[in-house]
Scaffold this motif. Structure first.
Motif, PDB file in Angstrom:
ATOM      1  N   THR A  68       0.830  -1.196   0.000  1.00 44.14           N
ATOM      2  CA  THR A  68       0.000   0.000   0.000  1.00 44.14           C
ATOM      3  C   THR A  68       0.873   1.258   0.000  1.00 44.14           C
TER       4      THR A  68
ATOM      5  N   SER B 148      -5.814  -3.044 -10.207  1.00 40.54           N
ATOM      6  CA  SER B 148      -4.415  -3.220  -9.785  1.00 40.54           C
ATOM      7  C   SER B 148      -3.462  -2.973 -10.942  1.00 40.54           C
TER       8      SER B 148
ATOM      9  N   PRO C 216      -7.543   1.340  -2.051  1.00 42.36           N
ATOM     10  CA  PRO C 216      -7.479  -0.113  -2.225  1.00 42.36           C
ATOM     11  C   PRO C 216      -8.612  -0.842  -1.526  1.00 42.36           C
TER      12      PRO C 216
END
Lengths: 287, 233
Positions: free
Chosen positions: A177, B47, B84
């Motif tokens: 991340t 992604s 995300p």
């Protein structure tokens, strides 16, 4: 009175172990890399200072600054070119590679400097001591301890007050991340190793100025560094300082009881902490 | 001209092929929803856009340049930010630090700043000193969205931002998406919740087993079309 003296000496010795341990703790905390060559890098740092003093004719402080710069560059290059390639889910490759580095450094130093014991001369500063009532404390141990505190203060400031420090912590939490935030993991890891190596150079300076050293003593110093990190608990630099102090106290008290027990007492306290508090005395609570 | 387009985008997990040539595009200021069942390739698609999955250079084009397979940090610096799946906040950072780290790799001028994010999600201002793991799921999602906004992205990728949240919280989050659109950014949302997706999007792509099975504007699509595109057959 002798016990008060012992305790003060033990705490001061703990400052040295905290310096040994801080670089190790830093690297493990940020990239989960166990650096088995850490002790040898400290010895390399001590030799770098020695070169500055004896070959270049510089003062010890100028030599130390030069050694710090050298270790910074070396750390960055090493991480960038070699160690970043070993990082991943598997913990074994970095262990094997740093074990290999340990052997390379030891033999390289033997080749370059022979097996003679060396000492960094601090211009008589080693002999100075300060009187506190009935107790006399060497100026060098005091300076060592203060250096450890200053190093940890500076690192904490970096981690908690700067953007780079945030990036270090974010990468340590979740490297995938972190990339989404625009953080280049490899660069951050290289910078972390470079910083750790500056701390290693400082540790090397005191290693060489307080006692004699030779190319092969790295691994035994690595053990003290490991013990200080584990006693203190992973993830907290103040914990590492505390771990160093606990180890220093144990050794000083052990030595007071019987001079042969110095190292043994340290190991026993380390094992006792592992049994009673396996995560160390001051583990990071969150996450 | 499209802000971002994919041309025959493929993706693999080892021997398993997850995407079989996805061609898609999104214009400046547009909001596009990607719908599809579990395993349809939606997350893989995002992604790849964010640089977390390998892709051929020419398979992804952003603002006129080919960016397929670039590193995530480079893609963020160009102006593609991602929220995300599962939020993925940094547990040892406070709420405010999580937001601040969002513009590490891109310091672009634009409508979004710490202050603007706090105006969008006032509760986060109250919680800014707290550890991010102490927040509720909805608040964590707000941090994740705010963190992505901090880089003032030209394109925001949102992966399943309603997953696991109470309906009232989902409403708040999607209200924020409306403000983000109004600020001029393009948005791609990946959603399992079809109604939510149809409500927010200018255009919808439906994925099935790694292929686009339907594309169009929500107003022109019938429920039957969507059903057959979603489940196949």
């Amino acid at each position: 009175m002798i016990w008060v003296d012992t305790i003060v000496q033990g705490i001061m010795l703990g400052g040295l172990y905290a310096l040994f341990a801080t670089g190790l703790s830093l690297i493990f905390g940020i990239m989960r890399l166990v650096n088995l060559a850490h002790g040898d890098f400290m010895v390399l740092g001590a030799f770098a200072v020695l070169v500055g003093v004896e070959s270049l004719g510089l003062g010890i402080i100028a030599s130390a600054i030069l050694a710090g710069a050298f270790m910074f560059v070396l750390g960055y290059a090493l991480q960038h070119l070699l160690l970043n390639r070993t990082l991943g889910k598997d913990l074994l490759p970095p262990l094997l590679v740093t074990f290999g580095l340990s052997i390379i450094i030891q033999n390289g130093l033997l080749e370059g400097f022979s097996a003679d014991t060396q000492r960094l001369k601090a211009g008589g500063f080693e002999e100075v001591s300060v009187q506190f009532g009935a107790i006399s404390v060497g100026a060098m141990p005091i300076l060592t301890f203060c250096s450890a505190v200053v190093v940890i203060l500076l690192l904490n400031w970096l981690f908690y007050r700067t953007e780079t420090g945030r990036a270090f912590r974010a990468t340590s939490d979740d490297p995938v991340t972190a990339q989404l935030m625009g953080i280049d993991n490899n660069r951050i890891f290289s910078l972390a190793m470079a910083l750790a190596m500056v701390v290693v150079a400082i540790a090397g300076l005191y290693l060489g100025a307080r006692a004699t050293f030779d190319p092969l003593i790295g691994p035994s110093r690595l053990i003290f560094a490991f013990e200080a990190v584990i006693i203190g608990g992973l993830g907290s630099l103040w914990g590492t300082l505390a771990g160093g102090v606990v180890l220093g106290l144990a050794q000083a008290i052990g030595a007071q009881v019987n001079p042969e027990w110095q190292t043994l007492a340290g190991h026993i306290v380390f094992l006792a902490v592992l049994i009673v508090k396996p995560r160390g005395l001051f583990p990071r609570t969150a996450g | 001209m499209a802000l971002l387009s994919t041309n025959g985008l493929t993706a693999f997990y080892g021997d398993f092929q997850a995407l079989y040539g996805i061609s898609s595009e999104i214009s400046e200021g547009e909001t596009v929803a990607i719908i599809g069942a579990n395993g349809a390739g939606k997350t893989t698609y995002l992604s790849a856009l964010a640089g977390l999955r390998a892709a051929g250079r020419s398979m992804i084009e952003f603002d006129g340049s080919q960016i397929g397979g670039e590193k995530p940090a480079r893609i963020l610096s160009l102006g593609i930010a991602m929220v995300p799946e599962g939020r993925r906040l940094f547990p040892s950072l406070s709420v405010e630090e999580n937001l601040l780290v969002g513009n590490y790799g891109r310091k672009a001028k634009g409508p979004w700043s710490l202050e603007a994010v706090y105006r969008l999600f006032p509760i986060l201002r109250e919680r800014r000193r707290q550890n991010s793991s102490s927040l509720s799921g909805g608040q964590q999602q707000m941090v994740a969205v705010g963190r992505a906004l901090m880089s003032n992205p030209r394109l925001l990728l949102c992966d399943e931002i309603s997953l696991g949240l109470a309906p009232s919280v989902v409403k708040d989050i999607y209200a924020a998406i409306a403000s983000i659109r109004a600020s001029g950014a393009s948005v791609i949302v990946v959603e399992q919740n079809i109604n939510q997706a149809l409500e927010v999007a200018d255009r919808v792509y439906c994925f099935l087993e790694g292929r686009v099975t339907l594309e169009g504007s929500p107003v022109n699509l019938t429920m039957n079309q969507i059903r057959s595109a979603y489940f196949g057959g």
